[in-house]
Design a protein around this motif. Structure first.
Motif, PDB file in Angstrom:
ATOM      1  N   ASP A 108       0.812  -1.220   0.000  1.00 24.51           N
ATOM      2  CA  ASP A 108       0.000   0.000   0.000  1.00 24.51           C
ATOM      3  C   ASP A 108       0.841   1.264   0.000  1.00 24.51           C
ATOM      4  N   PHE A 109       1.999   1.238   0.674  1.00 21.58           N
ATOM      5  CA  PHE A 109       2.752   2.458   0.935  1.00 21.58           C
ATOM      6  C   PHE A 109       4.057   2.594   0.165  1.00 21.58           C
ATOM      7  N   ASN A 110       4.596   1.505  -0.350  1.00 23.07           N
ATOM      8  CA  ASN A 110       5.884   1.550  -1.046  1.00 23.07           C
ATOM      9  C   ASN A 110       5.848   0.734  -2.327  1.00 23.07           C
ATOM     10  N   GLU A 162      -2.381  18.178 -13.964  1.00 23.67           N
ATOM     11  CA  GLU A 162      -2.210  17.406 -12.739  1.00 23.67           C
ATOM     12  C   GLU A 162      -1.314  16.210 -13.030  1.00 23.67           C
ATOM     13  N   PRO A 163      -0.351  15.922 -12.161  1.00 20.94           N
ATOM     14  CA  PRO A 163       0.525  14.764 -12.386  1.00 20.94           C
ATOM     15  C   PRO A 163      -0.243  13.464 -12.229  1.00 20.94           C
ATOM     16  N   GLU A 164       0.151  12.453 -12.992  1.00 18.81           N
ATOM     17  CA  GLU A 164      -0.492  11.142 -12.881  1.00 18.81           C
ATOM     18  C   GLU A 164      -0.139  10.469 -11.558  1.00 18.81           C
ATOM     19  N   TYR A 165       1.113  10.633 -11.163  1.00 17.85           N
ATOM     20  CA  TYR A 165       1.590  10.086  -9.894  1.00 17.85           C
ATOM     21  C   TYR A 165       2.006  11.251  -9.016  1.00 17.85           C
ATOM     22  N   ARG A 166       1.512  11.311  -7.768  1.00 11.83           N
ATOM     23  CA  ARG A 166       1.721  12.492  -6.931  1.00 11.83           C
ATOM     24  C   ARG A 166       2.637  12.232  -5.738  1.00 11.83           C
ATOM     25  N   GLY A 167       3.289  11.095  -5.711  1.00  4.20           N
ATOM     26  CA  GLY A 167       4.196  10.800  -4.622  1.00  4.20           C
ATOM     27  C   GLY A 167       5.623  11.192  -4.944  1.00  4.20           C
ATOM     28  N   THR A 188       7.483   6.421  -2.970  1.00  4.60           N
ATOM     29  CA  THR A 188       6.860   6.424  -1.660  1.00  4.60           C
ATOM     30  C   THR A 188       6.192   7.769  -1.422  1.00  4.60           C
ATOM     31  N   GLY A 189       5.464   7.898  -0.321  1.00  2.18           N
ATOM     32  CA  GLY A 189       4.851   9.169   0.018  1.00  2.18           C
ATOM     33  C   GLY A 189       3.666   9.536  -0.842  1.00  2.18           C
ATOM     34  N   ASN A 190       3.103   8.561  -1.578  1.00  2.70           N
ATOM     35  CA  ASN A 190       1.951   8.838  -2.428  1.00  2.70           C
ATOM     36  C   ASN A 190       0.714   9.086  -1.565  1.00  2.70           C
ATOM     37  N   PRO A 191      -0.049  10.157  -1.809  1.00  7.20           N
ATOM     38  CA  PRO A 191      -1.257  10.380  -1.012  1.00  7.20           C
ATOM     39  C   PRO A 191      -2.312   9.302  -1.196  1.00  7.20           C
ATOM     40  N   GLU A 192      -2.249   8.562  -2.294  1.00 10.56           N
ATOM     41  CA  GLU A 192      -3.155   7.453  -2.535  1.00 10.56           C
ATOM     42  C   GLU A 192      -2.414   6.135  -2.340  1.00 10.56           C
ATOM     43  N   LEU A 193      -3.124   5.104  -1.893  1.00  9.48           N
ATOM     44  CA  LEU A 193      -2.511   3.794  -1.735  1.00  9.48           C
ATOM     45  C   LEU A 193      -2.157   3.221  -3.095  1.00  9.48           C
ATOM     46  N   PHE A 194      -1.040   2.502  -3.152  1.00 12.87           N
ATOM     47  CA  PHE A 194      -0.729   1.800  -4.388  1.00 12.87           C
ATOM     48  C   PHE A 194      -1.783   0.711  -4.605  1.00 12.87           C
ATOM     49  N   PRO A 195      -2.259   0.542  -5.845  1.00  8.32           N
ATOM     50  CA  PRO A 195      -3.347  -0.408  -6.095  1.00  8.32           C
ATOM     51  C   PRO A 195      -2.902  -1.856  -5.926  1.00  8.32           C
ATOM     52  N   ARG A 316      11.781   9.285   4.288  1.00 13.22           N
ATOM     53  CA  ARG A 316      12.254   9.115   2.926  1.00 13.22           C
ATOM     54  C   ARG A 316      11.637  10.108   1.946  1.00 13.22           C
ATOM     55  N   SER A 317      10.590  10.828   2.350  1.00 14.91           N
ATOM     56  CA  SER A 317       9.991  11.836   1.479  1.00 14.91           C
ATOM     57  C   SER A 317       9.138  12.769   2.310  1.00 14.91           C
ATOM     58  N   ASP A 318       8.831  13.936   1.728  1.00 13.29           N
ATOM     59  CA  ASP A 318       7.948  14.866   2.406  1.00 13.29           C
ATOM     60  C   ASP A 318       6.594  14.231   2.687  1.00 13.29           C
ATOM     61  N   GLY A 319       6.164  13.339   1.793  1.00  9.74           N
ATOM     62  CA  GLY A 319       4.873  12.699   1.963  1.00  9.74           C
ATOM     63  C   GLY A 319       4.829  11.695   3.090  1.00  9.74           C
ATOM     64  N   ASP A 320       5.976  11.383   3.675  1.00  6.99           N
ATOM     65  CA  ASP A 320       6.027  10.408   4.763  1.00  6.99           C
ATOM     66  C   ASP A 320       5.627  10.996   6.105  1.00  6.99           C
ATOM     67  N   GLY A 321       5.759  12.304   6.269  1.00  7.61           N
ATOM     68  CA  GLY A 321       5.446  12.865   7.571  1.00  7.61           C
ATOM     69  C   GLY A 321       5.378  14.374   7.560  1.00  7.61           C
ATOM     70  N   GLY A 322       4.546  14.922   8.444  1.00  8.29           N
ATOM     71  CA  GLY A 322       4.443  16.367   8.560  1.00  8.29           C
ATOM     72  C   GLY A 322       3.158  16.757   9.261  1.00  8.29           C
ATOM     73  N   TYR A 323       2.870  18.065   9.265  1.00 12.93           N
ATOM     74  CA  TYR A 323       1.610  18.506   9.856  1.00 12.93           C
ATOM     75  C   TYR A 323       1.199  19.844   9.269  1.00 12.93           C
TER      76      TYR A 323
END
Length: 367
Positions: A108-110, A162-167, A188-195, A316-323
Motif C-alpha cells: 500500500d505504501f511503497n 495534474e501529475p499522474e503520480y503524486r508521490g 513512496t509518500g503517495n497520497p493514494e494507496l498503491f493499487p 524518505r519523502s515529504d509525503g512520509d510525515g508532517g503537519y
C-alpha cells in the motif's frame, strides 16, 4: 544533502493549507526532474514537512538497500522476510542500451523496482551513474496509474495540469559489473494507496543522464531514445495483501484524536488531530526563537511494540510525515514509521514530543 536524497524529498506534491484570509493562490511550479508540487500562499496557515522471488528469512543474510539507498528500513525488513519477487523479463535494446526488469516490491505504501542495464562499449559508463528513465509510466490491468515520472514539460506549468503520480520517487544507478548497472526505482509518500495490481505494463522512450559543467556551474543533460515495453505479472502475495488497523486504547491527552493507524508489509502510518496545551503555539509564530526547532510543534517521535522494540520514522519523502497548522491552532499530523507486519505486536505505543518539552503518549491495540 546529495542529489538522490534531494530528489526523493522534492518529488512529492507539497500543499500548504489555504485559509479564508488568503489573497491568492500561487501558480503551479515545476521542478523539472521531479514530480510537480504546488505551493499556495497563505496568510495564517502553515504546513510543516518532517523528513527526516522469495528470499531466506535468516537474519544473518539480511539484505540492505536491495532497491537502492533511498528505500526505508521498513522496506528492507519486508525484503528480508521474503516480501520481494524476481521478475527477469526479456532484455530489450535500443541505441546500444540493453534493459530488463529484474525485481519488484509493492504494497500500500511503497513501490520499488530494479532494472538491469548493460551498455555498449561506445558509452562512457561514468556518465550513466546518474541514469534515470525520463518518461517511465507504469499502468496495471485495471488502467490504474501505479507510477509515472510526470515529465510532461510542455503542459506541466499550466494550472489545469495534474501529475499522474503524486508521490515522491528516486532513481539510483549502481555499477554491478563491467558496463552493467542495477537501476533502482523507489516510490513512496503517495497520497493514494498503491493499487492491488495483478499485472503491470511498463513503457518509456528516454534514458537520461546528467553531469555538472563545473566551469559554468550548469547541468548538462543527455537523452538516449528508444522504445522499451515490459509486461510484468505481480505475485499473488502482493495483490492479496492486507493491512492491519489499530485503534486507541489510551491517550494521555484528551485533545489528541487519532484518525488513522495502519500497518502494512513495509510501513506503519498514523494520522491525528490535536489542539493540545502541550504545544507552545506562541513559539510557532515567533520571529526570534532561541532555537529554530521551537517553531516545529511536534518535533520527535517513535513507536514502541509491547516487546520493547523501538522504531523510528521513515523520513524518505515529504509525503512520509508532517503537519498542517490552522489559524485556530488545530494541528493535522501524519507520520510514517519503519515498523512492519513482521515485528508488529497486538499493542503499540506512539511517543510524540512537542516544542514545549511535553510528551503525547498514545497506546494502540489491534482492531
Amino acid at each position: 544533502m546529495n542529489r538522490e536524497n534531494e530528489k526523493i524529498l522534492k518529488g512529492v506534491e507539497r500543499k500548504i493549507a489555504i485559509s479564508e484570509f488568503c489573497e491568492e493562490e500561487a501558480k503551479n511550479m515545476k521542478n523539472r526532474r521531479k514530480s510537480i508540487f504546488k505551493v499556495a500562499i497563505a496568510a495564517c496557515c502553515v504546513m510543516v514537512f518532517i523528513t527526516g522471488g522469495v528470499l531466506a528469512k535468516d537474519i544473518e543474510n539480511f539484505i540492505k538497500n536491495l532497491f537502492g539507498a533511498n528505500t526505508s528500513d521498513g522496506v528492507d525488513t519486508a525484503i528480508n522476510n521474503g516480501y520481494m519477487t524476481e521478475v527477469k523479463t526479456e532484455t530489450q535494446s535500443a541505441e546500444g542500451i540493453e534493459i530488463s526488469v529484474d525485481s519488484i516490491v509493492m504494497d500500500d505504501f511503497n513501490f520499488a523496482m530494479n532494472f538491469h542495464v548493460t551498455l555498449d562499449e561506445k558509452y562512457d559508463r561514468i556518465e550513466f551513474r546518474s541514469m534515470e528513465l525520463a518518461d517511465l509510466r507504469i499502468v496495471d490491468e485495471q488502467g490504474n496509474i501505479v507510477f509515472s515520472t510526470n515529465t510532461d514539460l510542455e503542459n506541466s506549468g499550466t494550472p489545469e495540469w495534474e501529475p499522474e503520480y503524486r508521490g515522491a520517487y528516486s532513481f539510483l544507478a549502481e555499477e554491478t559489473g563491467e558496463r552493467e548497472f542495477k537501476l533502482s526505482l523507489s516510490a513512496t509518500g503517495n497520497p493514494e494507496l498503491f493499487p492491488k495490481s495483478k499485472h503491470l505494463s511498463l513503457t518509456f522512450t528516454k534514458v537520461s543522464t546528467w553531469r555538472m559543467n563545473e566551469e559554468e556551474n550548469v547541468e548538462i543533460d543527455k537523452f538516449y531514445e528508444g522504445d522499451w515495453n515490459f509486461e510484468v505479472d505481480v505475485p499473488e502475495e502482493f495483490y492479496k495483501r492486507e493491512t492491519i488497523v489499530y485503534k486507541v486504547k489510551n491517550c494521555n491527552d484528551d485533545k489528541t484524536q487519532l484518525t488513522r493507524a495502519t500497518l502494512s508489509n513495509t510501513a506503519f502510518k498514523i494520522a491525528l488531530t490535536t489542539t493540545t496545551d502541550k504545544v507552545d503555539y506562541e513559539l510557532l509564530y515567533s520571529h526570534n526563537p532561541k532555537n529554530i526547532d521551537d517553531m516545529i510543534a511536534l518535533q520527535k517521535e517513535y513507536i514502541e511494540t509491547s516487546d520493547g522494540k523501538k522504531f523510528e520514522t521513515a523520513q524518505r519523502s515529504d509525503g512520509d510525515g508532517g503537519y498542517s497548522l490552522s489559524p485556530e491552532n488545530v494541528i493535522d499530523y501524519y507520520q510514517t514509521f519503519n515498523l512492519t507486519k513482521y515485528d508488529a505486536t497486538d499493542e503499540i505505543t506512539v511517543h510524540i514530543f512537542t516544542n514545549k518539552g511535553k510528551e503525547i503518549i498514545i497506546e494502540l491495540e489491534r482492531n
